[in-house]
Design a protein around this motif. Structure first.
Motif, PDB file in Angstrom:
ATOM      1  N   HIS A  48       0.858  -1.197   0.000  1.00  0.00           N
ATOM      2  CA  HIS A  48       0.000   0.000   0.000  1.00  0.00           C
ATOM      3  C   HIS A  48       0.894   1.248   0.000  1.00  0.00           C
ATOM      4  CE1 HIS A  48      -2.868  -3.011   1.508  1.00  0.00           C
ATOM      5  NE2 HIS A  48      -3.770  -2.254   0.891  1.00  0.00           N
ATOM      6  N   PRO A  49       0.934   1.971  -1.106  1.00  0.00           N
ATOM      7  CA  PRO A  49       1.833   3.125  -1.214  1.00  0.00           C
ATOM      8  C   PRO A  49       1.593   4.203  -0.159  1.00  0.00           C
ATOM      9  CG  PRO A  49       0.876   2.584  -3.341  1.00  0.00           C
ATOM     10  CD  PRO A  49       0.193   1.728  -2.328  1.00  0.00           C
ATOM     11  N   THR A  50       0.354   4.380   0.278  1.00  0.00           N
ATOM     12  CA  THR A  50       0.102   5.421   1.275  1.00  0.00           C
ATOM     13  C   THR A  50       0.724   5.058   2.623  1.00  0.00           C
ATOM     14  OG1 THR A  50      -2.049   4.400   1.697  1.00  0.00           O
ATOM     15  CG2 THR A  50      -2.002   6.260   0.191  1.00  0.00           C
ATOM     16  N   LEU A  51       0.670   3.764   2.986  1.00  0.00           N
ATOM     17  CA  LEU A  51       1.316   3.340   4.235  1.00  0.00           C
ATOM     18  C   LEU A  51       2.830   3.488   4.143  1.00  0.00           C
ATOM     19  CD1 LEU A  51      -0.665   0.118   5.203  1.00  0.00           C
ATOM     20  CD2 LEU A  51      -0.616   2.275   6.435  1.00  0.00           C
ATOM     21  N   THR A  52       3.368   3.141   2.981  1.00  0.00           N
ATOM     22  CA  THR A  52       4.818   3.252   2.793  1.00  0.00           C
ATOM     23  C   THR A  52       5.256   4.711   2.883  1.00  0.00           C
ATOM     24  OG1 THR A  52       4.686   1.350   1.324  1.00  0.00           O
ATOM     25  CG2 THR A  52       6.721   2.582   1.299  1.00  0.00           C
ATOM     26  N   SER A  53       4.528   5.600   2.246  1.00  0.00           N
ATOM     27  CA  SER A  53       4.909   7.013   2.301  1.00  0.00           C
ATOM     28  C   SER A  53       4.719   7.585   3.698  1.00  0.00           C
ATOM     29  CB  SER A  53       4.133   7.828   1.270  1.00  0.00           C
ATOM     30  OG  SER A  53       2.755   7.750   1.503  1.00  0.00           O
ATOM     31  N   TYR A  54       3.704   7.121   4.418  1.00  0.00           N
ATOM     32  CA  TYR A  54       3.498   7.567   5.800  1.00  0.00           C
ATOM     33  C   TYR A  54       4.700   7.179   6.661  1.00  0.00           C
ATOM     34  CZ  TYR A  54       1.595   7.747  10.528  1.00  0.00           C
ATOM     35  OH  TYR A  54       1.409   7.994  11.854  1.00  0.00           O
ATOM     36  N   LEU A  55       5.143   5.933   6.544  1.00  0.00           N
ATOM     37  CA  LEU A  55       6.306   5.494   7.318  1.00  0.00           C
ATOM     38  C   LEU A  55       7.573   6.225   6.886  1.00  0.00           C
ATOM     39  CD1 LEU A  55       5.792   1.652   7.700  1.00  0.00           C
ATOM     40  CD2 LEU A  55       5.779   3.375   9.475  1.00  0.00           C
ATOM     41  N   ALA A  56       7.705   6.485   5.592  1.00  0.00           N
ATOM     42  CA  ALA A  56       8.879   7.200   5.104  1.00  0.00           C
ATOM     43  C   ALA A  56       8.937   8.615   5.683  1.00  0.00           C
ATOM     44  CB  ALA A  56       8.863   7.246   3.578  1.00  0.00           C
ATOM     45  N   ALA A  58       7.450   9.590   8.482  1.00  0.00           N
ATOM     46  CA  ALA A  58       7.633   9.492   9.929  1.00  0.00           C
ATOM     47  C   ALA A  58       9.088   9.187  10.294  1.00  0.00           C
ATOM     48  CB  ALA A  58       6.725   8.411  10.498  1.00  0.00           C
ATOM     49  N   ASP A  59       9.753   8.380   9.468  1.00  0.00           N
ATOM     50  CA  ASP A  59      11.147   8.026   9.750  1.00  0.00           C
ATOM     51  C   ASP A  59      12.141   9.001   9.142  1.00  0.00           C
ATOM     52  OD1 ASP A  59      10.319   5.824  11.149  1.00  0.00           O
ATOM     53  OD2 ASP A  59      10.657   4.402   9.502  1.00  0.00           O
ATOM     54  N   GLY A  60      11.676   9.844   8.241  1.00  0.00           N
ATOM     55  CA  GLY A  60      12.574  10.779   7.567  1.00  0.00           C
ATOM     56  C   GLY A  60      13.460  10.071   6.558  1.00  0.00           C
ATOM     57  N   GLU A  61      12.969   9.013   5.962  1.00  0.00           N
ATOM     58  CA  GLU A  61      13.718   8.216   4.986  1.00  0.00           C
ATOM     59  C   GLU A  61      13.054   8.332   3.624  1.00  0.00           C
ATOM     60  OE1 GLU A  61      16.423   6.250   5.419  1.00  0.00           O
ATOM     61  OE2 GLU A  61      16.615   6.518   7.577  1.00  0.00           O
ATOM     62  N   ALA A  62      13.754   7.839   2.609  1.00  0.00           N
ATOM     63  CA  ALA A  62      13.178   7.778   1.267  1.00  0.00           C
ATOM     64  C   ALA A  62      12.208   6.593   1.194  1.00  0.00           C
ATOM     65  CB  ALA A  62      14.280   7.608   0.232  1.00  0.00           C
ATOM     66  N   ILE A  63      11.230   6.692   0.300  1.00  0.00           N
ATOM     67  CA  ILE A  63      10.235   5.633   0.159  1.00  0.00           C
ATOM     68  C   ILE A  63      10.895   4.338  -0.285  1.00  0.00           C
ATOM     69  CG2 ILE A  63       8.186   4.905  -1.127  1.00  0.00           C
ATOM     70  CD1 ILE A  63       7.324   7.838  -1.175  1.00  0.00           C
ATOM     71  N   PHE A  68      12.715  -1.209   0.855  1.00  0.00           N
ATOM     72  CA  PHE A  68      13.835  -2.147   0.923  1.00  0.00           C
ATOM     73  C   PHE A  68      13.972  -2.740   2.318  1.00  0.00           C
ATOM     74  CE2 PHE A  68      18.328  -2.865   1.911  1.00  0.00           C
ATOM     75  CZ  PHE A  68      18.597  -3.884   1.010  1.00  0.00           C
ATOM     76  N   GLU A  69      13.895  -1.893   3.342  1.00  0.00           N
ATOM     77  CA  GLU A  69      14.038  -2.377   4.719  1.00  0.00           C
ATOM     78  C   GLU A  69      12.892  -3.311   5.108  1.00  0.00           C
ATOM     79  OE1 GLU A  69      14.463   1.038   7.191  1.00  0.00           O
ATOM     80  OE2 GLU A  69      16.497   1.462   6.488  1.00  0.00           O
ATOM     81  N   MET A  70      11.674  -2.992   4.684  1.00  0.00           N
ATOM     82  CA  MET A  70      10.528  -3.865   4.983  1.00  0.00           C
ATOM     83  C   MET A  70      10.679  -5.212   4.279  1.00  0.00           C
ATOM     84  SD  MET A  70       8.419  -2.347   6.989  1.00  0.00           S
ATOM     85  CE  MET A  70       8.311  -0.715   7.658  1.00  0.00           C
ATOM     86  N   THR A  71      11.140  -5.183   3.040  1.00  0.00           N
ATOM     87  CA  THR A  71      11.343  -6.420   2.299  1.00  0.00           C
ATOM     88  C   THR A  71      12.449  -7.253   2.935  1.00  0.00           C
ATOM     89  OG1 THR A  71      10.709  -5.227   0.305  1.00  0.00           O
ATOM     90  CG2 THR A  71      11.728  -7.369   0.002  1.00  0.00           C
ATOM     91  N   GLU A  72      13.509  -6.628   3.391  1.00  0.00           N
ATOM     92  CA  GLU A  72      14.590  -7.348   4.072  1.00  0.00           C
ATOM     93  C   GLU A  72      14.111  -7.960   5.382  1.00  0.00           C
ATOM     94  OE1 GLU A  72      18.031  -7.927   3.445  1.00  0.00           O
ATOM     95  OE2 GLU A  72      17.319  -7.530   1.411  1.00  0.00           O
ATOM     96  N   ARG A  73      13.244  -7.248   6.083  1.00  0.00           N
ATOM     97  CA  ARG A  73      12.729  -7.759   7.356  1.00  0.00           C
ATOM     98  C   ARG A  73      11.826  -8.975   7.188  1.00  0.00           C
ATOM     99  NH1 ARG A  73      10.204  -3.326  11.201  1.00  0.00           N
ATOM    100  NH2 ARG A  73      11.082  -1.712   9.922  1.00  0.00           N
ATOM    101  N   MET A  74      11.286  -9.160   5.982  1.00  0.00           N
ATOM    102  CA  MET A  74      10.404 -10.299   5.740  1.00  0.00           C
ATOM    103  C   MET A  74      11.150 -11.629   5.796  1.00  0.00           C
ATOM    104  SD  MET A  74       7.744  -9.327   2.788  1.00  0.00           S
ATOM    105  CE  MET A  74       7.332  -7.635   2.532  1.00  0.00           C
ATOM    106  N   LEU A  75      12.472 -11.622   5.657  1.00  0.00           N
ATOM    107  CA  LEU A  75      13.235 -12.872   5.674  1.00  0.00           C
ATOM    108  C   LEU A  75      13.118 -13.579   7.020  1.00  0.00           C
ATOM    109  CD1 LEU A  75      16.427 -11.790   3.749  1.00  0.00           C
ATOM    110  CD2 LEU A  75      14.568 -13.234   2.935  1.00  0.00           C
TER     111      LEU A  75
END
Length: 87
Positions: A48-56, A58-63, A68-75
């Motif tokens: 969901h792009p809106t959730l991703t942009s919200y987290l980006a 909030a964290d001050g990171e790029a989308i 990438f970090e969420m996908t890595e955490r899925m392992l």
């Protein structure tokens, strides 16, 4: 009639398990259940792009970095699996 209902219930349950992996079964451990829950949550955030942009924001990171970090955490979302006791 009772045997027909039991057959249909089992067939429906098997269909649900085949369609939705991670729905659980009697032999599912707590670790496996938690892993499925965390992976579902992470994939929902990435999907969901809106959730991703919200987290980006909030964290001050790029989308892209958040995805990438969420996908890595899925392992291994809950860390390494616990040791099994083979008795």
């Amino acid at each position: 009639m009772s045997s027909e209902l039991r057959y249909t219930a089992n067939t429906q349950l098997e269909h649900l398990h085949a369609r939705y992996t991670g729905t659980g079964h009697a032999d599912l451990s707590k670790y496996e259940w938690l892993t499925h829950q965390h992976r579902d949550t992470l994939s929902s955030i990435v999907g969901h792009p809106t959730l991703t942009s919200y987290l980006a924001i909030a964290d001050g990171e790029a989308i892209g970095r958040v995805k990438f970090e969420m996908t890595e955490r899925m392992l291994q979302p809950c860390g390494p699996p616990p040791k099994k006791d083979d008795d």
